[in-house]
Design an enzyme around this catalytic site. Structure first.
Site, PDB file in Angstrom:
ATOM      1  N   HIS A  72      27.735 -53.847 121.922  1.00  0.00           N
ATOM      2  CA  HIS A  72      27.964 -52.501 122.443  1.00  0.00           C
ATOM      3  C   HIS A  72      27.960 -52.519 123.974  1.00  0.00           C
ATOM      4  O   HIS A  72      28.841 -51.923 124.618  1.00  0.00           O
ATOM      5  CB  HIS A  72      26.877 -51.568 121.910  1.00  0.00           C
ATOM      6  CG  HIS A  72      26.889 -50.201 122.515  1.00  0.00           C
ATOM      7  ND1 HIS A  72      27.546 -49.140 121.946  1.00  0.00           N
ATOM      8  CD2 HIS A  72      26.318 -49.721 123.649  1.00  0.00           C
ATOM      9  CE1 HIS A  72      27.389 -48.063 122.697  1.00  0.00           C
ATOM     10  NE2 HIS A  72      26.637 -48.392 123.735  1.00  0.00           N
ATOM     11  N   GLU A  73      26.984 -53.193 124.556  1.00  0.00           N
ATOM     12  CA  GLU A  73      26.881 -53.230 126.020  1.00  0.00           C
ATOM     13  C   GLU A  73      28.072 -53.961 126.647  1.00  0.00           C
ATOM     14  O   GLU A  73      28.635 -53.519 127.649  1.00  0.00           O
ATOM     15  CB  GLU A  73      25.563 -53.882 126.439  1.00  0.00           C
ATOM     16  CG  GLU A  73      24.314 -53.171 125.949  1.00  0.00           C
ATOM     17  CD  GLU A  73      24.249 -51.712 126.373  1.00  0.00           C
ATOM     18  OE1 GLU A  73      24.784 -51.364 127.437  1.00  0.00           O
ATOM     19  OE2 GLU A  73      23.681 -50.903 125.623  1.00  0.00           O
ATOM     20  N   HIS A  76      31.161 -51.827 126.791  1.00  0.00           N
ATOM     21  CA  HIS A  76      31.259 -50.931 127.945  1.00  0.00           C
ATOM     22  C   HIS A  76      31.959 -51.613 129.127  1.00  0.00           C
ATOM     23  O   HIS A  76      32.714 -50.981 129.861  1.00  0.00           O
ATOM     24  CB  HIS A  76      29.868 -50.479 128.377  1.00  0.00           C
ATOM     25  CG  HIS A  76      29.303 -49.339 127.581  1.00  0.00           C
ATOM     26  ND1 HIS A  76      29.977 -48.154 127.377  1.00  0.00           N
ATOM     27  CD2 HIS A  76      28.104 -49.203 126.951  1.00  0.00           C
ATOM     28  CE1 HIS A  76      29.224 -47.335 126.659  1.00  0.00           C
ATOM     29  NE2 HIS A  76      28.094 -47.946 126.377  1.00  0.00           N
TER      30      HIS A  76
END
Length: 250
Positions: free
Chosen positions: A128-129, A132
């Site tokens: 997820h990070e 980004h």
């Protein structure tokens, strides 16, 4: 002497920025409004990382640090971002949390490592990070915030004595009506990219669902979704489940 910028000129500048800042992000499959990109934010991001390492307690647990580097390295490889100088740190904090900076710096809390039950769930967080970063969400949010500020200043400047009140209301409206919903979109996009990277790296994507159910169970308070930069736990879980099914992942 005070120089007043005509409203028409402000509008033209904003419109020109919108046209000049449109870029297609292949990973997202959509256009983005970008006045800056990840590279433009590197200096500020690296300074923020140095400040965090200096002011926050960093865990010296060798196993914990090796774990996030191992899992993170596989995710970065799957995302095709090995060109960045990635760095990871475990911060001593009981709240389960993680963050990413556009220059390739990832922070994970000891609370998060205590919550996740396996490397697959950790991969969901790190995926997820990294998502980004691939999506250039920090640059996109910076750009949208900048243009929103220009618009609010133009309204406030044209409102005379009523300007302060209009500015305050306009700021609240822009936050709830523009910036926060857009940030929720970012979160869901990062979830989807992260799941793709999990699969490519050999992790089980269904563990992302388990992770968010754990997060939902440990949360003591819930911020209403309309006033939050993150989707509600229920919305997020449903969106992830639909995405996994649509991709045929198991």
């Amino acid at each position: 002497m005070t120089l007043t910028v005509p409203k028409v000129l402000v509008g033209l500048v904003a419109a020109s920025a919108l046209v000049a800042g449109c870029a297609y992000n292949e990973a997202l499959g959509r256009n983005q409004f970008l006045l800056v990109d990840n590279a433009s934010l590197t200096q500020q991001a690296d300074q923020a990382w140095a400040d965090a390492l200096r002011t926050q307690q960093v865990s010296r647990d060798a196993n914990a640090n090796a774990r996030i580097r191992r899992v993170g390295g596989r995710i970065v490889q799957a995302a095709g971002l090995t060109n960045l100088n990635w760095d990871y740190a475990v911060f001593v904090d009981s709240s389960p949390n993680a963050f990413v900076l556009p220059s390739g710096k990832v922070g994970v809390t000891t609370g998060l490592l205590a919550l996740v039950q396996n490397d697959d769930q950790l991969a969901a967080v790190l995926g997820h990070e990294v998502g980004h970063v691939v999506a250039q969400h920090a640059a996109e949010r910076y750009s949208s915030t900048a243009v929103t500020s220009i618009g609010l200043q133009a309204i406030q400047g044209a409102s005379g004595d009523y300007g302060q009140a209009v500015g305050a209301l306009g700021g609240l409206g822009a936050q709830l009506g523009v910036l926060l919903p857009f940030s929720r979109q970012h979160e869901l996009e990062a979830d989807q990219l992260g799941i793709d990277y999990m699969v490519r790296a050999g992790y089980r994507p269904t563990e992302a669902l388990t992770l968010w159910r754990l997060m939902a169970a440990q949360r003591q308070t819930q911020t209403p979704e309309f006033a939050s930069t993150h989707p509600s736990d229920a919305s997020r879980i449903q969106a992830i489940e639909r995405y996994i099914q649509s991709k045929g992942y198991s």
